[in-house]
Design a protein around this motif. Structure first.
Motif: not given
Length: 198
Positions: A88-105
């Motif tokens: 869905v997001f590609g490499l860099v988009g998935a990287l950003r998705f993971g960084a954000f949702w891995g920490s914020v919750p």
């Protein structure tokens, strides 16, 4: 994409040469930061859960149950989440998705103070498990990106440097988590009832 382009062609595998590559340096530093924050999260939860002042006051059995449920969620969701995020997001988009949702919750964890029984345990497991899944997405994408950012002759040295920084980051995580929780719950500077939120 420019994010996936290799750094300057260079057969020099020294740490200095690797860190001079701007893209590689960004991948490494962000990896180390996420490694640090994920260990802090892992170490902070049981301290928050056990504390009777500002925490949940849970018994070890309940904390272990939360960990088991979170681990099962991680095992079930990790592969599918990674492949779906990459598509869905590609490499860099998935990287950003993971960084954000891995920490914020994690900031939602104190809401468990208003819950009880199984609802509380499932809520905590959902937050921890989803955070673990997203951290896994981030770490996988970062590893792929970092390896693509250097010449093949530099990959072994770059991965060694990555492991060195990750070890240092993970070593500082428990110290930081312990100091933060102790300060929040027992220093007297912050009222104990607010310590869990802090």
């Amino acid at each position: 994409a420019t994010e996936l382009s290799k750094g300057p062609s260079n057969s020099n595998s020294s740490m200095t040469a690797i860190l001079q590559n701007d893209l590689t340096r960004k991948y490494l530093v962000s990896y180390w930061v996420i490694a640090f924050t994920s260990v802090c999260q892992t170490e902070t939860f049981p301290l928050f859960a056990m504390s009777h002042l500002g925490g949940l006051g849970l018994e070890e059995k309940s904390i272990g149950l939360v960990g088991t449920m979170a681990g099962l969620l991680f095992c079930i969701g990790q592969y599918f989440s990674f492949t779906q995020a990459m598509q869905v997001f590609g490499l860099v988009g998935a990287l950003r998705f993971g960084a954000f949702w891995g920490s914020v919750p994690v900031v939602l964890m104190p809401l468990s103070l208003f819950l009880t029984g199984w609802v509380q345990l499932f809520y905590l497991a959902l937050i921890i498990g989803s955070s673990m899944i997203c951290n896994g997405v981030y770490l996988g994408c970062n590893t792929i990106g970092a390896n693509r950012s250097v010449d093949a002759s530099q990959r072994a040295a770059m991965n060694g440097l990555s492991s060195l920084g990750t070890s240092l980051s993970r070593g500082l995580g428990p110290i930081t988590a312990g100091v933060l929780v102790a300060f929040s719950m027992t220093s007297g500077v912050i009222p104990p009832a607010l310590g869990g939120w802090f």
